[in-house]
Design a protein around this motif. Structure first.
Motif, PDB file in Angstrom:
ATOM      1  N   ILE A 107      13.009  51.877  39.721  1.00  0.00           N
ATOM      2  CA  ILE A 107      11.848  52.391  38.976  1.00  0.00           C
ATOM      3  C   ILE A 107      11.688  53.888  39.182  1.00  0.00           C
ATOM      4  O   ILE A 107      11.000  54.567  38.424  1.00  0.00           O
ATOM      5  N   VAL A 108      12.371  54.435  40.198  1.00  0.00           N
ATOM      6  CA  VAL A 108      12.152  55.847  40.544  1.00  0.00           C
ATOM      7  C   VAL A 108      12.795  56.782  39.533  1.00  0.00           C
ATOM      8  O   VAL A 108      12.180  57.734  39.064  1.00  0.00           O
ATOM      9  N   GLY A 109      14.035  56.486  39.162  1.00  0.00           N
ATOM     10  CA  GLY A 109      14.738  57.437  38.308  1.00  0.00           C
ATOM     11  C   GLY A 109      14.515  57.252  36.818  1.00  0.00           C
ATOM     12  O   GLY A 109      14.958  58.066  36.029  1.00  0.00           O
ATOM     13  N   CYS A 110      13.807  56.196  36.416  1.00  0.00           N
ATOM     14  CA  CYS A 110      13.827  55.833  35.000  1.00  0.00           C
ATOM     15  C   CYS A 110      12.950  56.727  34.136  1.00  0.00           C
ATOM     16  O   CYS A 110      12.050  57.404  34.615  1.00  0.00           O
ATOM     17  N   SER A 111      13.201  56.721  32.841  1.00  0.00           N
ATOM     18  CA  SER A 111      12.446  57.534  31.879  1.00  0.00           C
ATOM     19  C   SER A 111      11.015  57.018  31.763  1.00  0.00           C
ATOM     20  O   SER A 111      10.705  55.925  32.231  1.00  0.00           O
ATOM     21  N   SER A 112      10.160  57.784  31.100  1.00  0.00           N
ATOM     22  CA  SER A 112       8.757  57.385  31.052  1.00  0.00           C
ATOM     23  C   SER A 112       8.565  56.131  30.199  1.00  0.00           C
ATOM     24  O   SER A 112       7.693  55.315  30.481  1.00  0.00           O
ATOM     25  N   SER A 113       9.380  55.952  29.154  1.00  0.00           N
ATOM     26  CA  SER A 113       9.213  54.734  28.358  1.00  0.00           C
ATOM     27  C   SER A 113       9.704  53.514  29.136  1.00  0.00           C
ATOM     28  O   SER A 113       9.100  52.448  29.088  1.00  0.00           O
ATOM     29  N   ALA A 114      10.793  53.694  29.889  1.00  0.00           N
ATOM     30  CA  ALA A 114      11.271  52.595  30.725  1.00  0.00           C
ATOM     31  C   ALA A 114      10.264  52.302  31.832  1.00  0.00           C
ATOM     32  O   ALA A 114      10.039  51.146  32.206  1.00  0.00           O
ATOM     33  N   LEU A 115       9.604  53.356  32.320  1.00  0.00           N
ATOM     34  CA  LEU A 115       8.592  53.173  33.367  1.00  0.00           C
ATOM     35  C   LEU A 115       7.452  52.305  32.854  1.00  0.00           C
ATOM     36  O   LEU A 115       6.996  51.386  33.541  1.00  0.00           O
ATOM     37  N   ASN A 116       6.990  52.586  31.618  1.00  0.00           N
ATOM     38  CA  ASN A 116       5.908  51.782  31.062  1.00  0.00           C
ATOM     39  C   ASN A 116       6.309  50.313  30.960  1.00  0.00           C
ATOM     40  O   ASN A 116       5.490  49.425  31.182  1.00  0.00           O
ATOM     41  N   ARG A 117       7.582  50.064  30.611  1.00  0.00           N
ATOM     42  CA  ARG A 117       8.037  48.664  30.545  1.00  0.00           C
ATOM     43  C   ARG A 117       8.104  48.052  31.941  1.00  0.00           C
ATOM     44  O   ARG A 117       7.715  46.903  32.145  1.00  0.00           O
ATOM     45  N   MET A 118       8.601  48.845  32.905  1.00  0.00           N
ATOM     46  CA  MET A 118       8.740  48.280  34.252  1.00  0.00           C
ATOM     47  C   MET A 118       7.400  48.031  34.925  1.00  0.00           C
ATOM     48  O   MET A 118       7.256  47.134  35.739  1.00  0.00           O
ATOM     49  N   ARG A 119       6.402  48.848  34.549  1.00  0.00           N
ATOM     50  CA  ARG A 119       5.078  48.637  35.141  1.00  0.00           C
ATOM     51  C   ARG A 119       4.502  47.280  34.753  1.00  0.00           C
ATOM     52  O   ARG A 119       3.638  46.741  35.434  1.00  0.00           O
ATOM     53  N   LEU A 120       4.972  46.728  33.622  1.00  0.00           N
ATOM     54  CA  LEU A 120       4.516  45.402  33.219  1.00  0.00           C
ATOM     55  C   LEU A 120       4.994  44.346  34.207  1.00  0.00           C
ATOM     56  O   LEU A 120       4.410  43.278  34.326  1.00  0.00           O
ATOM     57  N   LEU A 150       2.357  44.815  25.737  1.00  0.00           N
ATOM     58  CA  LEU A 150       3.271  43.691  25.526  1.00  0.00           C
ATOM     59  C   LEU A 150       3.394  43.307  24.054  1.00  0.00           C
ATOM     60  O   LEU A 150       4.242  42.500  23.690  1.00  0.00           O
ATOM     61  N   LYS A 151       2.513  43.871  23.209  1.00  0.00           N
ATOM     62  CA  LYS A 151       2.517  43.618  21.762  1.00  0.00           C
ATOM     63  C   LYS A 151       2.294  42.140  21.434  1.00  0.00           C
ATOM     64  O   LYS A 151       2.857  41.619  20.470  1.00  0.00           O
ATOM     65  N   LEU A 199       0.004  39.753  32.399  1.00  0.00           N
ATOM     66  CA  LEU A 199       1.205  40.447  31.921  1.00  0.00           C
ATOM     67  C   LEU A 199       2.478  39.821  32.481  1.00  0.00           C
ATOM     68  O   LEU A 199       3.568  40.364  32.315  1.00  0.00           O
ATOM     69  N   ASP A 200       2.346  38.695  33.150  1.00  0.00           N
ATOM     70  CA  ASP A 200       3.489  37.979  33.737  1.00  0.00           C
ATOM     71  C   ASP A 200       4.341  38.869  34.641  1.00  0.00           C
ATOM     72  O   ASP A 200       5.554  39.005  34.430  1.00  0.00           O
ATOM     73  N   PRO A 201       3.735  39.487  35.651  1.00  0.00           N
ATOM     74  CA  PRO A 201       4.501  40.379  36.532  1.00  0.00           C
ATOM     75  C   PRO A 201       5.431  39.588  37.449  1.00  0.00           C
ATOM     76  O   PRO A 201       5.221  38.393  37.684  1.00  0.00           O
ATOM     77  N   LYS A 202       6.473  40.272  37.921  1.00  0.00           N
ATOM     78  CA  LYS A 202       7.370  39.654  38.890  1.00  0.00           C
ATOM     79  C   LYS A 202       6.902  39.903  40.313  1.00  0.00           C
ATOM     80  O   LYS A 202       7.242  39.161  41.232  1.00  0.00           O
ATOM     81  N   VAL A 203       6.177  40.977  40.493  1.00  0.00           N
ATOM     82  CA  VAL A 203       5.671  41.366  41.814  1.00  0.00           C
ATOM     83  C   VAL A 203       4.208  41.741  41.671  1.00  0.00           C
ATOM     84  O   VAL A 203       3.808  42.307  40.660  1.00  0.00           O
ATOM     85  N   ALA A 257      -5.612  52.326  36.584  1.00  0.00           N
ATOM     86  CA  ALA A 257      -5.554  50.899  36.267  1.00  0.00           C
ATOM     87  C   ALA A 257      -4.847  50.683  34.931  1.00  0.00           C
ATOM     88  O   ALA A 257      -4.013  49.790  34.793  1.00  0.00           O
ATOM     89  N   ALA A 258      -5.170  51.521  33.953  1.00  0.00           N
ATOM     90  CA  ALA A 258      -4.563  51.365  32.626  1.00  0.00           C
ATOM     91  C   ALA A 258      -3.066  51.658  32.664  1.00  0.00           C
ATOM     92  O   ALA A 258      -2.261  50.919  32.099  1.00  0.00           O
ATOM     93  N   ARG A 259      -2.699  52.737  33.354  1.00  0.00           N
ATOM     94  CA  ARG A 259      -1.277  53.083  33.449  1.00  0.00           C
ATOM     95  C   ARG A 259      -0.516  52.009  34.221  1.00  0.00           C
ATOM     96  O   ARG A 259       0.609  51.662  33.884  1.00  0.00           O
ATOM     97  N   ALA A 260      -1.144  51.480  35.278  1.00  0.00           N
ATOM     98  CA  ALA A 260      -0.489  50.440  36.074  1.00  0.00           C
ATOM     99  C   ALA A 260      -0.240  49.188  35.239  1.00  0.00           C
ATOM    100  O   ALA A 260       0.654  48.400  35.535  1.00  0.00           O
ATOM    101  N   CYS A 261      -1.040  48.987  34.180  1.00  0.00           N
ATOM    102  CA  CYS A 261      -0.844  47.841  33.287  1.00  0.00           C
ATOM    103  C   CYS A 261       0.192  48.143  32.204  1.00  0.00           C
ATOM    104  O   CYS A 261       0.354  47.363  31.272  1.00  0.00           O
ATOM    105  N   GLY A 262       0.851  49.301  32.266  1.00  0.00           N
ATOM    106  CA  GLY A 262       1.910  49.597  31.311  1.00  0.00           C
ATOM    107  C   GLY A 262       1.459  50.326  30.060  1.00  0.00           C
ATOM    108  O   GLY A 262       2.243  50.526  29.143  1.00  0.00           O
TER     109      GLY A 262
END
Lengths: 246, 221
Positions: free
Chosen positions: A69-82, A111-112, A158-162, B127-132
């Motif tokens: 998660i450290v090196g990824c782009s901001s769009s990938a970060l938003n996906r990984m935060r899910l 998540l759309k 959001l069905d997180p893994k962690v 909180a919002a950013r942490a939710c993606g």
């Protein structure tokens, strides 16, 4: 250990001159609940906040299910935060929305999911934390313990893994702590991977698989709770535990 | 006393000049709609620039806000209407007023937005950013709704100022409410149209002013 769900490798974080984290290495297996304890200023919250990059790590890697998660782009970060749910000390529910809307927002926007789907999922999660009947109330009408359980439902939807917990009960009145811990215990029993920063030693002893003691930006000692609490090896751990118990 | 009533509260003159004043009022309304809408949008962009962590955005935004707040709106208006034609940029009175007051008000709205956004706790964004949610989604769905609610009295209050400000448009011969009233005054040689215009402004703004007070009291409670 099979591949860990969460792996922190050589994590460092500095604020200007101040080294808050120095070479943190930590692995959390799938379904494991790891408790992080330590004096204030030891860097435990910073470490937790690095795991979804609310805090930007200075160096190192953090793997979520094998992906960094450290090196990824901001769009990938938003996906990984899910995939990484987070629960804060101060709940941070959105005060201008109803409880159910709080749990729906990121499902719809990030998540759309459709509104109906998000609502159904939100109600199921609220049911899980015992608050389905408060779905249409505003967050400020709820007690602290209830707000924190909604915050947990918001992350779970959001069905997180962690799941990351940053002192989830520290802002609560003592009589409200139990309800939040019960939800966390239930989560663990269902197989959720959890990293928890908390001072609830009794709960750690009962529910945690492992306890990590941090001090001065380092992991000083880690092991099963009974070992850490009954028989701490490091001097700093002993000193901290005796202060906490006193 | 009878002279006073005849010259200031002459109902006959008022009735006679009412259509002219209503035309003026319609122009005032159009002007306000343009200036308020543009100002609210421009102000938001200026505020976001001023709050950006990118220096190349933040500094120009602050410079623009400071400049526009320090410059008297009438100076700006006359410069745009009478000065720019020297550079070959002649625009209609309506466009000149709309642009001048849009610029002036963007700066004021920006300062209000900025205070509002800063009043929303950082934990909300986290909180919002942490939710993606993305930066834009966080702003649109979490931060701005709370920010606007927190500064609604100030936004309304500034909007009242905008409506009052549009009377300056009479200086560049734009036939808004005040200009029309003054024209009616000179045609009828009677001050009653001016009194009528003042009454119309009052009727228009007094409810808004009351609303602002009520909001302020509720927020203070």
């Amino acid at each position: 250990m099979s591949r860990p769900m969460l792996e922190i490798v050589a994590l460092e974080k500095t604020f200007g001159e101040l080294k808050v984290l120095r070479d943190i290495n930590l692995r959390v297996a799938t379904g494991e609940m790891v408790f992080v304890i330590g004096p204030s200023g030891s860097g435990k919250s910073t470490m937790l906040r690095c795991c979804n990059r609310l805090e930007e790590p200075t160096s190192g890697a953090i793997l979520i299910d094998g992906k960094d998660i450290v090196g990824c782009s901001s769009s990938a970060l938003n996906r990984m935060r899910l995939e990484v749910g987070m629960v804060f000390q101060g709940f941070h529910l959105y005060p201008h929305m109803t409880v159910v809307a709080n749990v729906m927002l990121a499902q719809i926007k990030a998540l759309k999911r459709s509104k109906d789907e998000a609502r159904e999922r939100a109600l199921a999660m609220l049911d899980r934390v015992g608050l389905r009947h408060r779905a249409e109330t505003m967050p400020t009408q709820l007690s602290g313990g209830q707000q924190q359980r909604v915050a947990i439902a918001r992350a779970l939807a959001l069905d997180p893994k962690v799941m990351l917990f940053d002192e989830p009960t520290s802002a609560l009145d003592p009589e409200l702590v139990g309800s939040v811990l019960a939800v966390m215990k239930d989560l663990k029993d269902s197989g959720m991977t959890m990293l928890v920063v908390s001072h609830e030693m009794g709960f750690a002893r009962e529910a945690a698989d492992r306890v990590v003691f941090m001090d001065g930006g380092l992991v000083v000692e880690e092991g099963p709770p009974e070992e850490i609490f009954a028989n701490p090896k490091a001097e700093r751990t002993q000193a901290f535990l005796s202060r906490v118990r006193a | 006393m009878q002279d006073f009533i005849r010259l200031f509260f002459n109902l006959e003159v008022m009735a006679q000049t009412l259509p002219l004043l209503m035309q003026g009022l319609w122009m005032t309304v159009k002007l306000c709609a343009a200036v308020i809408a543009l100002g609210l949008v421009g102000g938001l962009f200026l505020a976001l620039g001023a709050l950006s962590h990118r220096r190349w955005l933040r500094w120009p935004a602050f410079a623009v806000i400071d400049f526009l707040r320090a410059l008297p709106p009438l100076v700006l208006l006359i410069f745009i209407y009478s000065g720019l034609p020297f550079a070959g940029l002649a625009i209609s009175p309506f466009a000149a007023v709309a642009v001048a007051f849009f610029l002036n008000n963007s700066a004021y709205y920006a300062e209000i937005y900025r205070a509002g956004i800063q009043s929303v706790p950082a934990g909300q964004t986290e909180a919002a950013r942490a939710c993606g949610l993305t930066t834009g989604q966080t702003l649109a769905h979490v931060v701005l709704p709370q920010a606007v609610r927190n500064v609604l009295p100030d936004l309304l209050s500034n909007t009242v100022e905008v409506v009052k400000l549009t009377s300056l448009a009479s200086v560049v011969s734009l036939a808004e409410l005040l200009y029309s009233a003054n024209m009616a005054r000179s045609l009828t040689y009677n001050a009653s149209p001016l009194v009528l215009a003042a009454l119309v402004y009052l009727l228009l703004l007094w409810p808004l002013v009351r609303l602002v007070s009520r909001y302020q009291r509720r927020l203070a409670a």
